[in-house]
Design a protein around this motif. Structure first.
Motif, PDB file in Angstrom:
ATOM      1  N   VAL A 102       0.873  -1.167   0.000  1.00  0.00           N
ATOM      2  CA  VAL A 102       0.000   0.000   0.000  1.00  0.00           C
ATOM      3  C   VAL A 102       0.915   1.223   0.000  1.00  0.00           C
ATOM      4  CG1 VAL A 102      -1.764   1.278   1.254  1.00  0.00           C
ATOM      5  CG2 VAL A 102      -1.722  -1.217   1.380  1.00  0.00           C
ATOM      6  N   TYR A 103       0.732   2.096  -0.987  1.00  0.00           N
ATOM      7  CA  TYR A 103       1.516   3.327  -1.078  1.00  0.00           C
ATOM      8  C   TYR A 103       0.617   4.493  -0.673  1.00  0.00           C
ATOM      9  CZ  TYR A 103       4.711   0.480  -3.829  1.00  0.00           C
ATOM     10  OH  TYR A 103       5.569  -0.507  -4.239  1.00  0.00           O
ATOM     11  N   VAL A 104       1.097   5.317   0.263  1.00  0.00           N
ATOM     12  CA  VAL A 104       0.326   6.463   0.744  1.00  0.00           C
ATOM     13  C   VAL A 104       1.162   7.725   0.548  1.00  0.00           C
ATOM     14  CG1 VAL A 104      -0.823   7.517   2.727  1.00  0.00           C
ATOM     15  CG2 VAL A 104      -0.793   5.029   2.491  1.00  0.00           C
ATOM     16  N   GLN A 105       0.539   8.742  -0.050  1.00  0.00           N
ATOM     17  CA  GLN A 105       1.190  10.039  -0.216  1.00  0.00           C
ATOM     18  C   GLN A 105       0.231  11.106   0.305  1.00  0.00           C
ATOM     19  OE1 GLN A 105       1.671   9.636  -4.491  1.00  0.00           O
ATOM     20  NE2 GLN A 105       3.894   9.644  -4.216  1.00  0.00           N
ATOM     21  N   VAL A 106       0.764  12.073   1.038  1.00  0.00           N
ATOM     22  CA  VAL A 106      -0.039  13.185   1.543  1.00  0.00           C
ATOM     23  C   VAL A 106       0.419  14.451   0.831  1.00  0.00           C
ATOM     24  CG1 VAL A 106      -0.747  14.509   3.566  1.00  0.00           C
ATOM     25  CG2 VAL A 106      -0.254  12.068   3.785  1.00  0.00           C
ATOM     26  N   TYR A 107      -0.559  15.204   0.327  1.00  0.00           N
ATOM     27  CA  TYR A 107      -0.284  16.420  -0.436  1.00  0.00           C
ATOM     28  C   TYR A 107      -0.962  17.617   0.195  1.00  0.00           C
ATOM     29  CZ  TYR A 107       1.372  13.617  -4.384  1.00  0.00           C
ATOM     30  OH  TYR A 107       2.070  12.766  -5.199  1.00  0.00           O
ATOM     31  N   ASP A 108      -0.397  18.791  -0.083  1.00  0.00           N
ATOM     32  CA  ASP A 108      -1.033  20.065   0.223  1.00  0.00           C
ATOM     33  C   ASP A 108      -1.733  20.499  -1.051  1.00  0.00           C
ATOM     34  OD1 ASP A 108      -1.823  22.582   1.018  1.00  0.00           O
ATOM     35  OD2 ASP A 108       0.199  23.395   1.196  1.00  0.00           O
ATOM     36  N   ASP A 109      -3.065  20.608  -0.995  1.00  0.00           N
ATOM     37  CA  ASP A 109      -3.860  20.965  -2.166  1.00  0.00           C
ATOM     38  C   ASP A 109      -3.650  22.433  -2.509  1.00  0.00           C
ATOM     39  OD1 ASP A 109      -5.848  20.530  -4.177  1.00  0.00           O
ATOM     40  OD2 ASP A 109      -7.295  21.556  -2.895  1.00  0.00           O
ATOM     41  N   ASN A 110      -3.274  22.682  -3.730  1.00  0.00           N
ATOM     42  CA  ASN A 110      -3.123  24.052  -4.220  1.00  0.00           C
ATOM     43  C   ASN A 110      -4.157  24.277  -5.311  1.00  0.00           C
ATOM     44  OD1 ASN A 110      -0.901  24.828  -2.598  1.00  0.00           O
ATOM     45  ND2 ASN A 110       0.435  23.621  -3.896  1.00  0.00           N
ATOM     46  N   ASN A 111      -5.039  25.221  -5.101  1.00  0.00           N
ATOM     47  CA  ASN A 111      -6.113  25.478  -6.059  1.00  0.00           C
ATOM     48  C   ASN A 111      -5.671  26.383  -7.196  1.00  0.00           C
ATOM     49  OD1 ASN A 111      -7.943  23.919  -4.622  1.00  0.00           O
ATOM     50  ND2 ASN A 111      -8.461  25.612  -3.269  1.00  0.00           N
ATOM     51  N   SER A 112      -4.391  26.550  -7.347  1.00  0.00           N
ATOM     52  CA  SER A 112      -3.886  27.436  -8.387  1.00  0.00           C
ATOM     53  C   SER A 112      -3.189  26.615  -9.465  1.00  0.00           C
ATOM     54  CB  SER A 112      -2.914  28.444  -7.764  1.00  0.00           C
ATOM     55  OG  SER A 112      -1.811  27.746  -7.211  1.00  0.00           O
ATOM     56  N   VAL A 113      -2.469  27.285 -10.305  1.00  0.00           N
ATOM     57  CA  VAL A 113      -1.712  26.635 -11.368  1.00  0.00           C
ATOM     58  C   VAL A 113      -0.562  25.829 -10.770  1.00  0.00           C
ATOM     59  CG1 VAL A 113      -0.360  27.049 -13.455  1.00  0.00           C
ATOM     60  CG2 VAL A 113      -2.328  28.488 -12.941  1.00  0.00           C
ATOM     61  N   GLU A 114      -0.140  26.230  -9.576  1.00  0.00           N
ATOM     62  CA  GLU A 114       0.959  25.572  -8.895  1.00  0.00           C
ATOM     63  C   GLU A 114       0.599  24.117  -8.582  1.00  0.00           C
ATOM     64  OE1 GLU A 114       3.336  26.222  -4.683  1.00  0.00           O
ATOM     65  OE2 GLU A 114       2.118  27.822  -5.500  1.00  0.00           O
ATOM     66  N   ALA A 115       1.575  23.230  -8.674  1.00  0.00           N
ATOM     67  CA  ALA A 115       1.341  21.802  -8.417  1.00  0.00           C
ATOM     68  C   ALA A 115       1.091  21.567  -6.931  1.00  0.00           C
ATOM     69  CB  ALA A 115       2.547  20.997  -8.863  1.00  0.00           C
ATOM     70  N   ASP A 116       0.302  20.519  -6.629  1.00  0.00           N
ATOM     71  CA  ASP A 116       0.102  20.120  -5.243  1.00  0.00           C
ATOM     72  C   ASP A 116       1.450  19.709  -4.667  1.00  0.00           C
ATOM     73  OD1 ASP A 116      -2.620  20.517  -5.527  1.00  0.00           O
ATOM     74  OD2 ASP A 116      -3.002  18.433  -6.064  1.00  0.00           O
ATOM     75  N   LYS A 117       1.709  20.147  -3.423  1.00  0.00           N
ATOM     76  CA  LYS A 117       3.008  19.904  -2.810  1.00  0.00           C
ATOM     77  C   LYS A 117       2.964  18.604  -2.006  1.00  0.00           C
ATOM     78  CE  LYS A 117       6.414  21.864   0.294  1.00  0.00           C
ATOM     79  NZ  LYS A 117       6.685  22.890   1.289  1.00  0.00           N
ATOM     80  N   LEU A 118       3.929  17.723  -2.265  1.00  0.00           N
ATOM     81  CA  LEU A 118       4.044  16.481  -1.523  1.00  0.00           C
ATOM     82  C   LEU A 118       4.537  16.787  -0.113  1.00  0.00           C
ATOM     83  CD1 LEU A 118       3.939  13.345  -1.548  1.00  0.00           C
ATOM     84  CD2 LEU A 118       6.352  13.414  -2.242  1.00  0.00           C
ATOM     85  N   LEU A 119       3.748  16.399   0.902  1.00  0.00           N
ATOM     86  CA  LEU A 119       4.117  16.632   2.288  1.00  0.00           C
ATOM     87  C   LEU A 119       4.792  15.418   2.917  1.00  0.00           C
ATOM     88  CD1 LEU A 119       0.901  18.478   3.531  1.00  0.00           C
ATOM     89  CD2 LEU A 119       3.072  19.487   2.810  1.00  0.00           C
ATOM     90  N   GLY A 120       4.492  14.233   2.409  1.00  0.00           N
ATOM     91  CA  GLY A 120       5.096  13.019   2.944  1.00  0.00           C
ATOM     92  C   GLY A 120       4.563  11.797   2.239  1.00  0.00           C
ATOM     93  N   SER A 121       5.296  10.698   2.364  1.00  0.00           N
ATOM     94  CA  SER A 121       4.858   9.455   1.738  1.00  0.00           C
ATOM     95  C   SER A 121       5.382   8.278   2.548  1.00  0.00           C
ATOM     96  CB  SER A 121       5.344   9.363   0.295  1.00  0.00           C
ATOM     97  OG  SER A 121       6.751   9.305   0.264  1.00  0.00           O
ATOM     98  N   SER A 122       4.709   7.148   2.362  1.00  0.00           N
ATOM     99  CA  SER A 122       5.114   5.931   3.044  1.00  0.00           C
ATOM    100  C   SER A 122       4.539   4.739   2.297  1.00  0.00           C
ATOM    101  CB  SER A 122       4.614   5.934   4.489  1.00  0.00           C
ATOM    102  OG  SER A 122       5.120   4.807   5.175  1.00  0.00           O
ATOM    103  N   HIS A 123       4.992   3.563   2.652  1.00  0.00           N
ATOM    104  CA  HIS A 123       4.430   2.339   2.097  1.00  0.00           C
ATOM    105  C   HIS A 123       4.508   1.231   3.142  1.00  0.00           C
ATOM    106  CE1 HIS A 123       8.726   1.975   1.181  1.00  0.00           C
ATOM    107  NE2 HIS A 123       8.544   0.673   1.285  1.00  0.00           N
TER     108      HIS A 123
END
Length: 155
Positions: free
Chosen positions: A120-141
């Motif tokens: 199971v791969y889990v990634q947490v992102y900061d949602d950006n409602n703009s043109v900017e890409a969502d920022k990866l805050l952390g991940s684990s498996h």
């Protein structure tokens, strides 16, 4: 044409394109991904077929330890969401928890599993409602077997 690749890198399209490709490939794969080879003509394939052991329910409960980011003299509290990838089932995305460093989701999704070693791969992102890409805050498996050994339950 080479400039198009740099646009993909900076605009956050890379992850979206990879998700699309991953979902297309996953859609072509059928579980279980085993191939039975008949070595003895007296054996029926239906006698040796092994059905997947069951269904696993993955629940995303909460997140901790995220920090408020400083952006151009302003504080930006993250709008967290998770992307969970498991087997050939595609990617599941949780709802966005607005302006919190301790998001609580309590959301679950059911998956067909065929092996306790599936990851199971889990990634947490900061949602950006703009043109900017969502920022990866952390991940684990983690494997399904590790979840069951640590705290999971079988019903």
């Amino acid at each position: 044409f080479t400039g198009a690749l740099s646009i993909v890198k900076t605009s956050g399209l890379r992850e979206s394109i990879l998700d699309i490709i991953r979902n297309i490939v996953n859609g072509m794969i059928v579980l279980p991904t085993r191939m039975n080879v008949i070595l003895d003509p007296n054996i029926d394939l239906l006698d040796i077929y092994q059905a997947p052991p069951g269904i696993v329910r993955l629940k995303v409960v909460e997140g901790r330890g995220y920090k408020v980011q400083k952006k151009m003299m302003m504080k930006d509290t993250p709008d967290c969401f998770c992307k969970i990838r498991f087997g050939v089932n595609g990617t599941w995305k949780t709802t966005v928890q607005q302006n919190t460093v301790t998001p609580k989701w309590n959301e679950y999704h059911d998956y067909l599993y065929s092996d306790p070693n599936q990851v199971v791969y889990v990634q947490v992102y900061d949602d950006n409602n703009s043109v900017e890409a969502d920022k990866l805050l952390g991940s684990s498996h983690v494997t399904i077997g590790e979840i069951l050994d640590a705290c999971g339950s079988i019903e």
